[in-house]
Design a protein around this motif. Structure first.
Motif, short mmCIF file in Angstrom:
data_model
loop_
_atom_site.label_atom_id
_atom_site.label_comp_id
_atom_site.label_asym_id
_atom_site.label_seq_id
_atom_site.Cartn_x
_atom_site.Cartn_y
_atom_site.Cartn_z
N GLY A 229 1.09 -1.35 0.25
CA GLY A 229 -0.28 0.02 0.18
C GLY A 229 0.66 0.75 -0.49
N LYS A 230 0.21 2.50 -0.76
CA LYS A 230 1.28 3.21 -0.50
C LYS A 230 0.75 4.54 0.53
N ALA A 231 1.29 5.57 0.53
CA ALA A 231 1.08 7.02 1.10
C ALA A 231 0.61 8.13 0.70
N VAL A 232 -0.21 8.91 0.42
CA VAL A 232 -0.38 9.94 -0.10
C VAL A 232 -0.55 11.31 0.62
N ILE A 233 0.92 12.14 0.56
CA ILE A 233 0.50 12.98 1.98
C ILE A 233 0.51 14.70 1.81
N ASN A 234 -0.42 15.64 1.96
CA ASN A 234 0.17 17.28 2.01
C ASN A 234 1.36 17.66 2.04
N ILE A 235 2.80 17.78 1.89
CA ILE A 235 3.84 18.15 2.01
C ILE A 235 3.57 19.38 2.53
N ASP A 236 3.08 20.03 1.85
CA ASP A 236 2.91 21.66 1.98
C ASP A 236 2.24 21.90 3.25
N ASP A 237 1.70 21.26 4.53
CA ASP A 237 1.37 21.33 5.92
C ASP A 237 2.09 20.34 6.24
N THR A 238 2.45 21.31 7.38
CA THR A 238 3.80 20.58 8.17
C THR A 238 3.28 19.20 9.64
N TRP A 239 2.38 19.36 9.53
CA TRP A 239 2.16 17.67 10.10
C TRP A 239 1.77 16.64 8.72
N GLY A 240 1.32 17.61 8.05
CA GLY A 240 2.00 16.50 6.62
C GLY A 240 3.45 15.71 6.89
N GLN A 241 4.47 16.71 7.09
CA GLN A 241 5.35 16.78 6.84
C GLN A 241 6.08 16.13 7.49
N HIS A 242 5.81 16.10 8.48
CA HIS A 242 5.78 15.19 9.67
C HIS A 242 5.42 13.59 9.87
N LEU A 243 4.00 13.44 9.35
CA LEU A 243 4.00 12.15 8.88
C LEU A 243 5.09 11.37 7.82
N ALA A 244 4.91 12.44 6.26
CA ALA A 244 6.16 11.41 5.41
C ALA A 244 6.99 11.04 5.94
N GLN A 245 8.05 12.56 7.11
CA GLN A 245 9.23 11.45 7.13
C GLN A 245 8.93 10.09 8.74
N ARG A 246 7.80 11.02 8.58
CA ARG A 246 7.76 9.46 9.78
C ARG A 246 7.92 7.79 9.24
N LEU A 247 7.06 7.97 8.03
CA LEU A 247 6.22 6.35 6.87
C LEU A 247 7.90 6.22 6.00
N LEU A 248 8.37 7.74 5.48
CA LEU A 248 9.98 7.39 4.98
C LEU A 248 10.54 6.56 5.06
N ALA A 249 10.95 6.95 6.98
CA ALA A 249 12.02 6.21 7.62
C ALA A 249 11.35 5.11 7.75
N LYS A 250 10.13 4.60 7.78
CA LYS A 250 9.77 3.41 8.11
C LYS A 250 9.50 2.70 6.60
N ASN A 251 10.14 3.05 5.63
CA ASN A 251 9.92 2.66 4.70
C ASN A 251 8.43 1.95 3.90
N VAL A 252 7.79 2.68 4.11
CA VAL A 252 6.10 3.01 3.41
C VAL A 252 6.52 3.69 2.12
N GLU A 253 6.38 3.36 1.17
CA GLU A 253 5.97 4.43 -0.13
C GLU A 253 5.09 5.50 0.53
N THR A 254 5.83 6.37 -0.11
CA THR A 254 4.77 7.59 0.10
C THR A 254 5.19 8.43 -1.46
N ILE A 255 3.54 9.08 -2.00
CA ILE A 255 3.67 9.81 -2.53
C ILE A 255 3.50 11.78 -1.87
N THR A 256 4.44 12.42 -2.34
CA THR A 256 3.78 13.99 -1.56
C THR A 256 4.13 14.93 -2.58
#
Ligand SMILES: CC(=O)N[C@H]1[C@@H](OP(=O)(O)OP(=O)(O)OC[C@H]2O[C@@H](n3ccc(=O)[nH]c3=O)[C@H](O)[C@@H]2O)O[C@H](CO)[C@@H](O)[C@@H]1O[C@H](C)C(=O)N[C@@H](C)C(=O)N[C@H](CCC(=O)O)C(=O)O
Ligand SMILES: Nc1ncnc2c1ncn2[C@@H]1O[C@H](COP(=O)(O)OP(=O)(O)OP(=O)(O)O)[C@@H](O)[C@H]1O
Length: 484
Positions: A229-256
């Motif tokens: 499964g893939k995450a799709v995150i709005n990284i213009d949002d600061t909470w979104g940025q935080h979430l994307a960093q966390r998911l990428l660190a866990k090797n979750v495929e993330t579309i930003t």
């Protein structure tokens, strides 16, 4: 289904020791009133009722097995299983009982404070244009196999959601995911192919207490992604940025998604409604039909999924041509004598900013903004919202939204205090009858002006008002009739 089949995927079966695992379970419910002979009843300690108080009723109605969190009650021969978390257990049991339905479909979950409904409808439209049959579970309605039913919750109970998943013969199910739904295990046992995060804004702090707690609730969705499964995150949002960093660190495929240089689906510029995007080196334009910067994000989020599924921006542009919009999301209710009446579901400070900015984009002369605050809901967002309305519109009228048990007089006093606290003197009025507030706006509006009604969207009024109408749309249409 036999009880042993129902629980065979559980890691620990110790809770069920001593219970006849060969028993037939004919159904599952958490409502004693729906128990029929042979059904399994799960007692849930709720916010309004405690299901444990109804265990005897469930036994009397013929429950084959009762599961709860309280020590064994006296219910004669009916077996009882003690568990740590009834809500979680309900989801786990429903998953197997209803055939692990979400594992075998494309399931897309959309969470965030704002934009869930809009993004879900955009996704539904774009996917259907690509030939997919699509179910939708969300705030406005539930649509399964093309049949629409009334929405009870944005994210329904675990029982209902598993039932709908199983009932759906559609290829894709899109789910609007609320933080309440996540913390109450309503999605237990549902797995997602795509999980989207739109943004996090000040809301629902009556329930979640702090922004960190609210964020962690939203983040729970991303633990439910399927292995690919893939995450799709709005990284213009600061909470979104935080979430994307966390998911990428866990090797979750993330579309930003965002303006950031590192975004995989990069927003370059906006000209009118057109959005220039860079999708991994290829710069193209999305010809949007939606007004407002917030809808740039919503469309980009939906497009991020569609492009990842192998479709082109050309497909998106072709499909958008007949996108009909969404009830109560920047919906023009009527134009009366050159005055535009718009309904919008904005219920946070940022949503209000986007909404009023969108009206400026329409070249409005004067903006008259009518809105209110819900009783017994997050009160910390009230002053910023009021200040935003006053700053961005030309005239603000505070009126009644759902009172949720608060007395109208008490809410009026709250409004007076808010106006005082925010130090607002001019261009503001308090008219508690929502229909009269709209009528007063009509009296002062001139051709080219916009009257914007926020908060209720397409929802029916919970309170009774002088004009006897049941929604903002009905009120505005009634005023139009009275005019001619
Ligand atoms: C505060 C809250 O979130 N409550 C939700 C929660 O209710 P609950 O589990 O606490 O249930 P309860 O009514 O106290 O009853 C407890 C148990 O007793 C049982 N019972 C009760 C009576 C009886 O005779 N026999 C019996 O067995 C009930 O079936 C239930 O299992 O779980 C229910 C099923 O999932 C929800 O319908 C209900 O949503 C209420 C109606 C609600 O208004 N929730 C809002 C806050 C909400 O969830 N909103 C979000 C969207 C937020 C956003 O705008 O982003 C949503 O997803 O809708
Ligand atoms: N991406 C966004 N960012 C900020 N505000 C938005 C965004 N999208 C929509 N809005 C504003 O929020 C309102 C509600 O939009 P929408 O229904 O799509 O959100 P939602 O997350 O589903 O909210 P709810 O669960 O309360 O229905 C819109 O009417 C608009 O004013």
């Amino acid at each position: 289904m036999k009880l042993k089949q129902l629980i065979e995927s559980f890691s620990s079966l110790s809770e069920f020791s001593g219970v006849d695992l060969e028993m037939e379970v004919t159904g599952i419910t958490d409502d004693s009133r729906n128990v029929k002979p042979g059904m399994l009843f799960v007692a849930i300690k709720g916010y309004q009722f405690d299901g444990h108080d109804y265990i005897r009723d469930a036994a009397k109605n013929g429950a084959s097995l009762i599961i709860g969190e309280a020590v064994q009650p006296n219910i004669g021969d009916t077996p009882y299983v003690l568990t740590k978390n009834s809500r979680k257990m309900l989801g786990q049991l429903c998953k197997t009982f209803y055939g692990n339905a979400s594992d075998n479909k494309i399931v897309i979950g959309v969470t965030g404070t704002n934009g869930k409904t809009t993004t879900c409808y955009l996704l539904k439209h774009l996917l259907e244009k690509a030939g997919y049959s699509t179910s939708l579970i969300g705030t406005i309605e539930y649509v399964i196999n093309g049949q629409t039913s009334k929405s009870l919750n944005t994210t329904p109970s675990a029982l209902l959601i598993h039932q709908m998943m199983a009932q759906s013969t559609d290829q894709v199910v899109i789910v609007e995911v609320s933080s309440h739904g996540l913390t109450q295990y309503r999605l237990e046992g549902i797995t997602f192919d795509y999980a989207l995060f739109t943004n996090l804004q000040h809301d629902h702090l009556d329930y979640h207490h702090t922004m960190e707690e609210y964020f962690e609730a939203k983040a729970l969705l991303f633990d439910k992604l399927k292995p690919d499964g893939k995450a799709v995150i709005n990284i213009d949002d600061t909470w979104g940025q935080h979430l994307a960093q966390r998911l990428l660190a866990k090797n979750v495929e993330t579309i930003t998604i965002g303006h950031d240089e590192k975004a995989t689906f990069k927003l370059l510029s906006k000209k009118g409604k057109d959005i220039q995007v860079d999708t991994e080196g290829s710069v193209e334009t999305i010809y949007s039909t939606l007004i407002g910067m917030h809808n740039v994000y919503n469309l980009a989020m939906a497009s991020g999924v569609i492009v990842d599924m192998g479709y082109t921006i050309d497909h998106i542009n072709d499909s958008l041509k007949d996108f009909a919009g969404i009830p109560g999301r920047f919906e023009t209710l009527a134009i009366i004598d050159g005055v535009h009446y718009i309904s919008d579901y904005a219920h946070t400070d940022l949503a209000l900013q986007y909404c009023i900015d969108s009206i400026r984009e329409c070249k409005a002369n004067k903006i008259i903004h009518i809105f209110g605050f819900r009783g017994n809901r997050d009160s910390t967002k009230r002053v910023p919202m009021l200040q935003t309305s006053h700053r961005l519109s030309d005239y603000t009228i505070l009126t009644t939204d759902d009172l949720n048990g608060t007395y109208e007089e008490e809410m009026k006093q709250t409004y007076e205090t808010l106006v005082e606290e925010a130090q607002l003197e001019d261009h503001i009025d308090i008219i508690m009858d929502r229909t009269i507030a709209i009528q007063e706006a009509q009296k002062i509006a001139q051709p080219g002006d916009y009257v914007i009604l926020t908060g209720k969207g397409p929802e029916s009024y919970k309170e009774e008002f002088q004009m006897g109408t049941h929604s903002d749309k009905e009120t505005v249409l009634q005023l139009k009739l009275m005019q001619y």
